[in-house]
Motif scaffolding. Structure first.
Motif, PDB file in Angstrom:
ATOM      1  N   TYR A 166      46.254  28.824  37.240  1.00  0.00           N
ATOM      2  CA  TYR A 166      44.796  28.935  37.112  1.00  0.00           C
ATOM      3  C   TYR A 166      44.407  29.713  35.858  1.00  0.00           C
ATOM      4  CZ  TYR A 166      43.733  26.993  41.710  1.00  0.00           C
ATOM      5  OH  TYR A 166      43.578  26.148  42.787  1.00  0.00           O
ATOM      6  N   GLU A 167      45.238  29.690  34.851  1.00  0.00           N
ATOM      7  CA  GLU A 167      44.943  30.408  33.616  1.00  0.00           C
ATOM      8  C   GLU A 167      43.613  29.934  33.026  1.00  0.00           C
ATOM      9  OE1 GLU A 167      46.990  31.194  29.251  1.00  0.00           O
ATOM     10  OE2 GLU A 167      48.242  30.859  31.027  1.00  0.00           O
ATOM     11  N   GLY A 168      42.766  30.882  32.689  1.00  0.00           N
ATOM     12  CA  GLY A 168      41.437  30.551  32.171  1.00  0.00           C
ATOM     13  C   GLY A 168      40.496  30.027  33.228  1.00  0.00           C
ATOM     14  N   GLY A 169      40.881  30.185  34.505  1.00  0.00           N
ATOM     15  CA  GLY A 169      40.023  29.735  35.600  1.00  0.00           C
ATOM     16  C   GLY A 169      40.058  28.245  35.837  1.00  0.00           C
ATOM     17  N   ARG A 170      40.987  27.552  35.186  1.00  0.00           N
ATOM     18  CA  ARG A 170      41.061  26.097  35.307  1.00  0.00           C
ATOM     19  C   ARG A 170      42.473  25.697  35.731  1.00  0.00           C
ATOM     20  NH1 ARG A 170      39.891  22.012  30.224  1.00  0.00           N
ATOM     21  NH2 ARG A 170      40.259  20.026  31.297  1.00  0.00           N
ATOM     22  N   PRO A 171      42.632  25.104  36.899  1.00  0.00           N
ATOM     23  CA  PRO A 171      43.970  24.725  37.355  1.00  0.00           C
ATOM     24  C   PRO A 171      44.557  23.575  36.540  1.00  0.00           C
ATOM     25  CG  PRO A 171      42.310  23.920  38.885  1.00  0.00           C
ATOM     26  CD  PRO A 171      41.591  24.765  37.884  1.00  0.00           C
ATOM     27  N   ARG A 172      45.695  23.873  35.888  1.00  0.00           N
ATOM     28  CA  ARG A 172      46.359  22.855  35.076  1.00  0.00           C
ATOM     29  C   ARG A 172      47.870  23.054  35.129  1.00  0.00           C
ATOM     30  NH1 ARG A 172      43.168  22.586  29.388  1.00  0.00           N
ATOM     31  NH2 ARG A 172      43.396  24.852  29.512  1.00  0.00           N
ATOM     32  N   VAL A 173      48.595  22.012  34.746  1.00  0.00           N
ATOM     33  CA  VAL A 173      50.054  22.023  34.803  1.00  0.00           C
ATOM     34  C   VAL A 173      50.631  22.588  33.502  1.00  0.00           C
ATOM     35  CG1 VAL A 173      52.108  20.550  34.884  1.00  0.00           C
ATOM     36  CG2 VAL A 173      50.214  20.143  36.460  1.00  0.00           C
ATOM     37  N   TYR A 174      51.644  23.460  33.672  1.00  0.00           N
ATOM     38  CA  TYR A 174      52.299  24.101  32.532  1.00  0.00           C
ATOM     39  C   TYR A 174      53.804  23.879  32.602  1.00  0.00           C
ATOM     40  CZ  TYR A 174      47.983  26.625  31.444  1.00  0.00           C
ATOM     41  OH  TYR A 174      46.700  26.948  31.097  1.00  0.00           O
ATOM     42  N   LEU A 175      54.436  24.109  31.453  1.00  0.00           N
ATOM     43  CA  LEU A 175      55.890  24.062  31.339  1.00  0.00           C
ATOM     44  C   LEU A 175      56.356  25.407  30.807  1.00  0.00           C
ATOM     45  CD1 LEU A 175      58.323  22.017  31.575  1.00  0.00           C
ATOM     46  CD2 LEU A 175      58.077  21.709  29.097  1.00  0.00           C
ATOM     47  N   PHE A 176      57.350  26.006  31.490  1.00  0.00           N
ATOM     48  CA  PHE A 176      57.869  27.318  31.082  1.00  0.00           C
ATOM     49  C   PHE A 176      59.340  27.181  30.732  1.00  0.00           C
ATOM     50  CE2 PHE A 176      59.800  31.445  31.800  1.00  0.00           C
ATOM     51  CZ  PHE A 176      58.883  32.327  31.224  1.00  0.00           C
ATOM     52  N   ASN A 177      59.710  27.633  29.524  1.00  0.00           N
ATOM     53  CA  ASN A 177      61.096  27.623  29.078  1.00  0.00           C
ATOM     54  C   ASN A 177      61.724  28.971  29.421  1.00  0.00           C
ATOM     55  OD1 ASN A 177      63.421  28.091  27.154  1.00  0.00           O
ATOM     56  ND2 ASN A 177      62.921  25.975  26.630  1.00  0.00           N
ATOM     57  N   ILE A 178      62.727  28.974  30.279  1.00  0.00           N
ATOM     58  CA  ILE A 178      63.319  30.217  30.759  1.00  0.00           C
ATOM     59  C   ILE A 178      64.020  30.975  29.640  1.00  0.00           C
ATOM     60  CG2 ILE A 178      65.056  31.178  32.331  1.00  0.00           C
ATOM     61  CD1 ILE A 178      64.432  28.891  34.239  1.00  0.00           C
TER      62      ILE A 178
END
Length: 229
Positions: free
Chosen positions: A25-37
């Motif tokens: 919910y970053e920025g108050g907007r639910p969206r899909v993210y990709l995180f590189n470990i």
């Protein structure tokens, strides 16, 4: 891994375990993210209008399935992680969500209420018609026909079964069904059981359980016989 300043839901490892996809919910907007470990880099996957959610990697880790909602409708998309190009898989006025890809990458199972209530459907990833368990051919074939509402389907590593959450009569169940719509079996029952996923060998299913109101969620597992909870 994340800063903790925003709500993060439905994290999923890539097959290589080097990346995680999730909804934030970053920025108050639910969206899909990709995180590189390895690098710690967080990247927004696509600049879709509306919200994106329910991400899951393809079996080869080269793409991410997700749901995009806009104007009261939701559709399923497939994004290539190399080119960052996305392709719309479903095109229906119903709510289509929670996609999971077959081991060979040729089909997806998902939840849709296009039949009047949330049920499980299978379609080919190239959009071609397939032979349906109920007869005839269609782009998306319904595989659940029993009472209750079905959700969160996950294709088994061996490719022969789909695990799901079922709601019926005020109770929740974790079950499995053949990809041909046959052999439905309910493995668990509780006040709230949801979110199944498979062990790598396809013999055990893990899921969340809340045994009573306010008890809080716990992680449980059950084998395909319905024993060893």
């Amino acid at each position: 891994l994340t800063a903790g300043t925003n709500t993060v839901l439905t994290p999923r490892f890539s097959p290589s375990a080097q990346e995680i996809t999730y909804m934030s919910y970053e920025g108050g907007r639910p969206r899909v993210y990709l995180f590189n470990i390895e690098t710690g880099r967080q990247e927004l996957l696509g600049n879709f209008p509306g919200m994106t959610f329910a991400p899951r990697f393809s079996r080869d880790g080269e793409s991410v399935l997700m749901t995009q909602a806009q104007g009261g409708n939701s559709e399923i998309y497939l994004m290539n992680l190399q080119t960052r190009q996305s392709r719309r898989l479903t095109d229906h006025p119903a709510i289509d969500t929670s996609p999971s890809m077959s081991p060979d990458g040729r089909a997806i199972v998902f939840t849709s209420d296009r039949g009047g209530s949330p049920q499980l459907y299978i379609m080919n990833t190239d959009g071609s018609p397939r032979t349906c368990p109920s007869g005839g051919r269609d782009v998306a074939c319904r595989i659940t026909f029993n009472k209750g509402q079905y959700s969160t389907p996950v294709w088994s590593p061996r490719g022969d079964l789909v695990a799901f959450t079922k709601q019926l009569g005020g109770r929740f169940y974790i079950g499995v069904i053949g990809t041909d719509g046959k052999g439905e079996r309910l493995l668990t029952e509780s006040y709230l059981d949801e979110g199944p996923d498979w062990s790598p060998n396809g013999r055990v299913i893990v899921y969340f359980r809340e045994s009573r109101p306010g008890a809080g969620p716990q992680l449980w597992s059950v084998d395909l016989s319905g024993r060893n909870e």
